[in-house]
Design a protein around this motif. Sequence first.
Motif, PDB file in Angstrom:
ATOM      1  N   LEU A  32       0.835  -1.204   0.000  1.00  0.00           N
ATOM      2  CA  LEU A  32       0.000   0.000   0.000  1.00  0.00           C
ATOM      3  C   LEU A  32       0.864   1.247   0.000  1.00  0.00           C
ATOM      4  CD1 LEU A  32      -2.751   1.383   0.160  1.00  0.00           C
ATOM      5  CD2 LEU A  32      -2.598   1.234   2.654  1.00  0.00           C
ATOM      6  N   LEU A  33       1.897   1.259   0.835  1.00  0.00           N
ATOM      7  CA  LEU A  33       2.790   2.409   0.880  1.00  0.00           C
ATOM      8  C   LEU A  33       3.417   2.671  -0.485  1.00  0.00           C
ATOM      9  CD1 LEU A  33       4.427   4.608   2.327  1.00  0.00           C
ATOM     10  CD2 LEU A  33       6.067   2.822   3.006  1.00  0.00           C
ATOM     11  N   ALA A  34       3.919   1.641  -1.115  1.00  0.00           N
ATOM     12  CA  ALA A  34       4.536   1.801  -2.431  1.00  0.00           C
ATOM     13  C   ALA A  34       3.524   2.307  -3.448  1.00  0.00           C
ATOM     14  CB  ALA A  34       5.134   0.473  -2.887  1.00  0.00           C
ATOM     15  N   ALA A  35       2.319   1.765  -3.416  1.00  0.00           N
ATOM     16  CA  ALA A  35       1.285   2.175  -4.371  1.00  0.00           C
ATOM     17  C   ALA A  35       0.907   3.640  -4.174  1.00  0.00           C
ATOM     18  CB  ALA A  35       0.060   1.281  -4.232  1.00  0.00           C
ATOM     19  N   VAL A  36       0.787   4.055  -2.926  1.00  0.00           N
ATOM     20  CA  VAL A  36       0.434   5.454  -2.662  1.00  0.00           C
ATOM     21  C   VAL A  36       1.564   6.379  -3.099  1.00  0.00           C
ATOM     22  CG1 VAL A  36      -0.169   7.135  -0.893  1.00  0.00           C
ATOM     23  CG2 VAL A  36      -1.130   4.851  -0.777  1.00  0.00           C
ATOM     24  N   LEU A  37       2.803   5.982  -2.865  1.00  0.00           N
ATOM     25  CA  LEU A  37       3.942   6.774  -3.327  1.00  0.00           C
ATOM     26  C   LEU A  37       3.918   6.941  -4.844  1.00  0.00           C
ATOM     27  CD1 LEU A  37       6.948   5.492  -1.181  1.00  0.00           C
ATOM     28  CD2 LEU A  37       5.974   7.782  -1.179  1.00  0.00           C
ATOM     29  N   LEU A  38       3.498   5.901  -5.544  1.00  0.00           N
ATOM     30  CA  LEU A  38       3.471   5.933  -7.008  1.00  0.00           C
ATOM     31  C   LEU A  38       2.249   6.670  -7.560  1.00  0.00           C
ATOM     32  CD1 LEU A  38       4.528   2.238  -7.774  1.00  0.00           C
ATOM     33  CD2 LEU A  38       5.976   4.287  -7.849  1.00  0.00           C
ATOM     34  N   SER A  39       1.264   6.934  -6.703  1.00  0.00           N
ATOM     35  CA  SER A  39      -0.023   7.432  -7.194  1.00  0.00           C
ATOM     36  C   SER A  39      -0.100   8.945  -7.359  1.00  0.00           C
ATOM     37  CB  SER A  39      -1.148   6.972  -6.257  1.00  0.00           C
ATOM     38  OG  SER A  39      -1.055   7.642  -5.003  1.00  0.00           O
ATOM     39  N   ALA A  40       0.897   9.680  -6.886  1.00  0.00           N
ATOM     40  CA  ALA A  40       0.845  11.136  -7.021  1.00  0.00           C
ATOM     41  C   ALA A  40       0.747  11.536  -8.495  1.00  0.00           C
ATOM     42  CB  ALA A  40       2.089  11.760  -6.393  1.00  0.00           C
ATOM     43  N   GLN A  41      -0.258  12.351  -8.808  1.00  0.00           N
ATOM     44  CA  GLN A  41      -0.494  12.808 -10.189  1.00  0.00           C
ATOM     45  C   GLN A  41      -0.616  11.643 -11.169  1.00  0.00           C
ATOM     46  OE1 GLN A  41       1.914  16.284 -11.371  1.00  0.00           O
ATOM     47  NE2 GLN A  41       2.625  16.412  -9.268  1.00  0.00           N
ATOM     48  N   VAL A  47      -1.613   3.056 -11.701  1.00  0.00           N
ATOM     49  CA  VAL A  47      -0.735   2.519 -10.659  1.00  0.00           C
ATOM     50  C   VAL A  47      -0.943   1.019 -10.511  1.00  0.00           C
ATOM     51  CG1 VAL A  47      -0.185   2.553  -8.189  1.00  0.00           C
ATOM     52  CG2 VAL A  47      -0.577   4.699  -9.413  1.00  0.00           C
ATOM     53  N   ASN A  48      -2.194   0.588 -10.538  1.00  0.00           N
ATOM     54  CA  ASN A  48      -2.483  -0.843 -10.395  1.00  0.00           C
ATOM     55  C   ASN A  48      -1.868  -1.658 -11.537  1.00  0.00           C
ATOM     56  OD1 ASN A  48      -3.915  -0.530  -8.010  1.00  0.00           O
ATOM     57  ND2 ASN A  48      -5.900  -0.381  -9.022  1.00  0.00           N
ATOM     58  N   GLY A  80       3.498   8.459 -14.642  1.00  0.00           N
ATOM     59  CA  GLY A  80       4.087   9.780 -14.721  1.00  0.00           C
ATOM     60  C   GLY A  80       5.067  10.033 -13.588  1.00  0.00           C
ATOM     61  N   LEU A  81       6.119  10.783 -13.888  1.00  0.00           N
ATOM     62  CA  LEU A  81       7.154  11.136 -12.906  1.00  0.00           C
ATOM     63  C   LEU A  81       7.843   9.899 -12.328  1.00  0.00           C
ATOM     64  CD1 LEU A  81       5.134  13.876 -10.952  1.00  0.00           C
ATOM     65  CD2 LEU A  81       6.701  14.236 -12.860  1.00  0.00           C
ATOM     66  N   TYR A  82       7.944   8.852 -13.138  1.00  0.00           N
ATOM     67  CA  TYR A  82       8.434   7.576 -12.608  1.00  0.00           C
ATOM     68  C   TYR A  82       9.885   7.635 -12.134  1.00  0.00           C
ATOM     69  CZ  TYR A  82      11.020   6.411 -16.908  1.00  0.00           C
ATOM     70  OH  TYR A  82      11.913   6.392 -17.953  1.00  0.00           O
ATOM     71  N   ASN A  83      10.691   8.502 -12.732  1.00  0.00           N
ATOM     72  CA  ASN A  83      12.082   8.589 -12.290  1.00  0.00           C
ATOM     73  C   ASN A  83      12.182   9.070 -10.847  1.00  0.00           C
ATOM     74  OD1 ASN A  83      13.813   7.793 -14.538  1.00  0.00           O
ATOM     75  ND2 ASN A  83      12.976   9.558 -15.623  1.00  0.00           N
ATOM     76  N   THR A  84      11.488  10.156 -10.551  1.00  0.00           N
ATOM     77  CA  THR A  84      11.491  10.694  -9.188  1.00  0.00           C
ATOM     78  C   THR A  84      10.847   9.719  -8.210  1.00  0.00           C
ATOM     79  OG1 THR A  84      11.399  12.972 -10.009  1.00  0.00           O
ATOM     80  CG2 THR A  84      10.696  12.597  -7.737  1.00  0.00           C
ATOM     81  N   LYS A  85       9.752   9.114  -8.635  1.00  0.00           N
ATOM     82  CA  LYS A  85       9.057   8.168  -7.754  1.00  0.00           C
ATOM     83  C   LYS A  85       9.921   6.947  -7.468  1.00  0.00           C
ATOM     84  CE  LYS A  85       4.453   9.633  -9.210  1.00  0.00           C
ATOM     85  NZ  LYS A  85       3.198   9.274  -9.912  1.00  0.00           N
ATOM     86  N   ALA A  86      10.658   6.491  -8.461  1.00  0.00           N
ATOM     87  CA  ALA A  86      11.541   5.340  -8.252  1.00  0.00           C
ATOM     88  C   ALA A  86      12.642   5.688  -7.258  1.00  0.00           C
ATOM     89  CB  ALA A  86      12.153   4.898  -9.581  1.00  0.00           C
ATOM     90  N   GLU A  87      13.193   6.881  -7.381  1.00  0.00           N
ATOM     91  CA  GLU A  87      14.242   7.307  -6.451  1.00  0.00           C
ATOM     92  C   GLU A  87      13.702   7.370  -5.025  1.00  0.00           C
ATOM     93  OE1 GLU A  87      17.369   7.774  -7.136  1.00  0.00           O
ATOM     94  OE2 GLU A  87      17.423   7.904  -9.325  1.00  0.00           O
ATOM     95  N   ASN A  88      12.524   7.968  -4.863  1.00  0.00           N
ATOM     96  CA  ASN A  88      11.926   8.073  -3.528  1.00  0.00           C
ATOM     97  C   ASN A  88      11.595   6.700  -2.947  1.00  0.00           C
ATOM     98  OD1 ASN A  88      12.023  10.856  -3.205  1.00  0.00           O
ATOM     99  ND2 ASN A  88      10.023  11.187  -4.158  1.00  0.00           N
ATOM    100  N   LEU A  89      11.037   5.825  -3.780  1.00  0.00           N
ATOM    101  CA  LEU A  89      10.684   4.491  -3.298  1.00  0.00           C
ATOM    102  C   LEU A  89      11.935   3.710  -2.908  1.00  0.00           C
ATOM    103  CD1 LEU A  89       8.687   2.290  -2.677  1.00  0.00           C
ATOM    104  CD2 LEU A  89       8.589   1.712  -5.118  1.00  0.00           C
ATOM    105  N   GLY A 116       9.214  11.290   0.051  1.00  0.00           N
ATOM    106  CA  GLY A 116       7.999  11.299  -0.743  1.00  0.00           C
ATOM    107  C   GLY A 116       6.725  11.102   0.054  1.00  0.00           C
ATOM    108  N   VAL A 117       6.848  10.912   1.370  1.00  0.00           N
ATOM    109  CA  VAL A 117       5.670  10.699   2.208  1.00  0.00           C
ATOM    110  C   VAL A 117       5.343  11.989   2.958  1.00  0.00           C
ATOM    111  CG1 VAL A 117       4.671   9.428   4.144  1.00  0.00           C
ATOM    112  CG2 VAL A 117       6.138   8.248   2.491  1.00  0.00           C
TER     113      VAL A 117
END
Length: 212
Positions: A32-41, A47-48, A80-89, A116-117
């Motif tokens: 859930l945490l990972a999914a929410v991190l990926l869900s911004a915008q 995401v699913n 979207g924004l997968y590079n930044t999201k990957a770094e944060n995750l 990212g949280v």
Amino acid sequence: MNAQKRHEIFARLQAADPHPTTELNWSTPFELLAAVLLSAQATDVGVNKATARLYPVANTPQAIIDLGIDGLKAHIKTIGLYNTKAENLMKTCHILVNQHAGEVPKTRSALEALPGVGRKTANVILNTAFGQPTIAVDTHIFRVSNRTGIAKGKNVVEVEQKLIRHVPKGFRQDAHHWLILHGRYTCIARKPRCGSCIIEDLCEFPDKTELA
């Protein structure tokens, strides 16, 4: 808006959807945490689709660390924004492994210390994964709360504080999900579907539409 009217609003939302939950797919607090991190915008559907590729390969902090940043990006590049999201995750996974024995913490302060949280994401995790009666205010909930009169505020923190104060205790656990779903499918931004709204007669929005 008075307490009686608020109680009736949530009673109707509960009757229509007794067991609401997030539309993100998850089976563990970390998923859930990972999914929410990926869900911004990004949409929950998008995401699913990405997590359906990622989680069979890596669905724990250590597994994502082992996957590596390039491997992680390859699995979520449709978002979207997968590079930044990957770094944060990835940074989050290292903190979880090094400071929390690979487990998602159950306190707001520890969650908000993760890359990212923010407050909204922390509230989602505390509520949905750990059953705490928090209310995460996103754009949908901010709009519905102000438009209906349930909890008016100039910013998300003000709306959150008013919701915690005004939502009847028996409804507080699920209030976040009812409000976000109502905002997503009925009380939409540009042309709210007042004609098919189950709380239209209780809503204090002055510019109601007839759209169903």
